[in-house]
Scaffold this motif. Structure first.
Motif, mmCIF file in Angstrom:
data_model
loop_
_atom_site.group_PDB
_atom_site.id
_atom_site.type_symbol
_atom_site.label_atom_id
_atom_site.label_comp_id
_atom_site.label_asym_id
_atom_site.label_seq_id
_atom_site.Cartn_x
_atom_site.Cartn_y
_atom_site.Cartn_z
ATOM 1 N N ALA A 69 63.162 34.572 -47.196
ATOM 2 C CA ALA A 69 62.553 35.430 -46.715
ATOM 3 C C ALA A 69 61.947 35.546 -45.141
ATOM 4 C CB ALA A 69 60.880 35.814 -47.429
ATOM 5 N N THR A 70 61.867 34.267 -44.660
ATOM 6 C CA THR A 70 61.364 33.937 -43.203
ATOM 7 C C THR A 70 61.958 32.660 -42.877
ATOM 8 O OG1 THR A 70 59.326 33.394 -43.704
ATOM 9 C CG2 THR A 70 59.381 35.665 -43.294
ATOM 10 N N ALA A 71 62.436 32.538 -41.701
ATOM 11 C CA ALA A 71 62.494 31.387 -41.026
ATOM 12 C C ALA A 71 61.786 30.149 -40.900
ATOM 13 C CB ALA A 71 63.502 31.388 -39.695
ATOM 14 N N ASP A 72 60.449 30.634 -40.575
ATOM 15 C CA ASP A 72 59.266 29.736 -40.432
ATOM 16 C C ASP A 72 58.281 29.640 -41.625
ATOM 17 O OD1 ASP A 72 58.134 32.249 -40.135
ATOM 18 O OD2 ASP A 72 57.302 31.666 -38.277
ATOM 19 N N ALA A 73 58.659 30.180 -43.039
ATOM 20 C CA ALA A 73 57.731 29.780 -44.021
ATOM 21 C C ALA A 73 58.396 29.367 -45.162
ATOM 22 C CB ALA A 73 57.032 31.385 -44.462
ATOM 23 N N TYR A 74 59.215 28.001 -45.086
ATOM 24 C CA TYR A 74 59.549 27.577 -46.001
ATOM 25 C C TYR A 74 59.582 25.798 -45.715
ATOM 26 C CZ TYR A 74 64.209 27.478 -43.899
ATOM 27 O OH TYR A 74 65.392 27.187 -43.268
ATOM 28 N N THR A 75 59.748 25.182 -46.837
ATOM 29 C CA THR A 75 59.724 23.673 -46.659
ATOM 30 C C THR A 75 61.183 23.001 -46.882
ATOM 31 O OG1 THR A 75 59.138 23.007 -48.819
ATOM 32 C CG2 THR A 75 57.348 23.282 -47.198
ATOM 33 N N ALA A 76 61.715 22.370 -46.199
ATOM 34 C CA ALA A 76 62.989 21.525 -46.330
ATOM 35 C C ALA A 76 62.858 20.120 -46.187
ATOM 36 C CB ALA A 76 63.867 22.317 -45.115
ATOM 37 N N GLY A 77 63.133 19.398 -47.223
ATOM 38 C CA GLY A 77 63.185 18.134 -47.105
ATOM 39 C C GLY A 77 64.014 17.571 -47.733
ATOM 40 N N GLY A 78 64.289 15.960 -47.449
ATOM 41 C CA GLY A 78 65.559 15.277 -48.257
ATOM 42 C C GLY A 78 65.680 13.872 -48.251
ATOM 43 N N MET A 79 66.499 13.423 -48.742
ATOM 44 C CA MET A 79 66.556 11.795 -49.028
ATOM 45 C C MET A 79 68.045 11.365 -48.744
ATOM 46 S SD MET A 79 66.816 11.276 -52.981
ATOM 47 C CE MET A 79 67.981 10.177 -52.916
ATOM 48 N N VAL A 80 68.027 10.257 -48.223
ATOM 49 C CA VAL A 80 69.476 9.431 -48.140
ATOM 50 C C VAL A 80 69.321 8.232 -49.204
ATOM 51 C CG1 VAL A 80 70.866 8.309 -46.745
ATOM 52 C CG2 VAL A 80 69.932 10.287 -45.934
ATOM 53 N N ALA A 81 70.394 7.988 -49.930
ATOM 54 C CA ALA A 81 70.475 6.809 -50.306
ATOM 55 C C ALA A 81 71.654 5.722 -49.990
ATOM 56 C CB ALA A 81 70.756 7.062 -51.945
ATOM 57 N N ASN A 82 71.282 4.622 -49.892
ATOM 58 C CA ASN A 82 71.994 3.713 -49.437
ATOM 59 C C ASN A 82 71.989 2.303 -49.670
ATOM 60 O OD1 ASN A 82 74.236 2.517 -47.722
ATOM 61 N ND2 ASN A 82 73.083 2.217 -46.027
ATOM 62 N N THR A 83 72.850 1.752 -50.475
ATOM 63 C CA THR A 83 72.629 0.231 -50.909
ATOM 64 C C THR A 83 72.840 -0.767 -50.249
ATOM 65 O OG1 THR A 83 74.447 0.423 -52.199
ATOM 66 C CG2 THR A 83 72.609 1.331 -53.429
ATOM 67 N N SER A 84 73.512 -0.731 -48.989
ATOM 68 C CA SER A 84 74.222 -1.618 -48.284
ATOM 69 C C SER A 84 73.346 -2.652 -47.467
ATOM 70 C CB SER A 84 75.400 -1.176 -47.564
ATOM 71 O OG SER A 84 75.006 -0.471 -46.635
ATOM 72 N N ALA A 85 71.928 -2.068 -47.129
ATOM 73 C CA ALA A 85 71.097 -2.693 -46.305
ATOM 74 C C ALA A 85 69.744 -2.769 -46.809
ATOM 75 C CB ALA A 85 71.247 -2.125 -44.805
ATOM 76 N N SER A 86 68.978 -3.959 -46.694
ATOM 77 C CA SER A 86 67.675 -4.095 -46.968
ATOM 78 C C SER A 86 66.525 -3.758 -45.721
ATOM 79 C CB SER A 86 67.149 -5.316 -47.615
ATOM 80 O OG SER A 86 67.657 -6.229 -46.911
ATOM 81 N N ASN A 87 65.466 -3.651 -46.048
ATOM 82 C CA ASN A 87 64.349 -3.280 -44.844
ATOM 83 C C ASN A 87 64.829 -2.189 -44.009
ATOM 84 O OD1 ASN A 87 62.810 -5.552 -45.922
ATOM 85 N ND2 ASN A 87 64.188 -7.014 -44.813
ATOM 86 N N THR A 88 65.478 -1.297 -44.670
ATOM 87 C CA THR A 88 65.907 -0.161 -43.748
ATOM 88 C C THR A 88 65.334 1.355 -44.337
ATOM 89 O OG1 THR A 88 68.056 -1.149 -43.108
ATOM 90 C CG2 THR A 88 67.834 1.105 -42.852
ATOM 91 N N THR A 89 64.776 2.149 -43.577
ATOM 92 C CA THR A 89 64.306 3.403 -44.152
ATOM 93 C C THR A 89 65.213 4.494 -43.706
ATOM 94 O OG1 THR A 89 62.129 2.827 -43.714
ATOM 95 C CG2 THR A 89 62.509 5.359 -44.168
#
Length: 134
Positions: A69-89
């Motif tokens: 409906a409008t460009a500034d009235a919705y939420t957009a979130g996401g995630m990335v999955a990576n198993t090759s490194a630890s202590n990384t966000t």
């Protein structure tokens, strides 16, 4: 001929656990996508997403099949999955609020460690969009 079903409340098969249809329509994701961001980026699966654009390393855009409906009235979130490194966000975050439009949103695949941060392509990314459809 089109048909229409009008109800106020939905219940499970045993007649319990009711919920108002307005809650279902208002609170359901309006779009979502799971993607492969490496090699030739591609959608793995999606709902109300018509395409994926690879803008550059770690920079992707999703186009919606049905506009919001409008460009500034919705939420957009996401995630990335990576198993090759630890202590990384890892995050799949909207590029900036100025890139949210009613027909698409742009995301950055980011990593953050104790010593570095930046963008990269990863094998799995996903996003969910909540808001109102046009």
């Amino acid at each position: 001929m089109a048909s229409e079903l009008r109800v106020n409340t939905l219940k499970d098969a045993s007649g319990n656990n009711s919920i108002a249809t307005s809650f279902v329509a208002g609170g359901s994701a309006k779009a979502w996508a799971a993607m492969n961001g490496t090699g030739t980026p591609a959608l793995r699966d999606s709902f109300n997403v018509s395409g994926l654009t690879d803008n550059s390393t770690g920079d992707f855009s999703f186009a919606y099949s049905s506009n919001l409906a409008t460009a500034d009235a919705y939420t957009a979130g996401g995630m990335v999955a990576n198993t090759s490194a630890s202590n990384t966000t890892y995050t799949l975050a909207p590029y900036s609020s100025s890139t949210l439009t009613t027909s698409s949103s742009r995301y950055s695949m980011r990593y953050n460690t104790a010593s570095a941060e930046g963008v990269a392509d990863y094998a799995y990314g996903a996003t969910t969009i909540h808001g109102d459809l046009a």
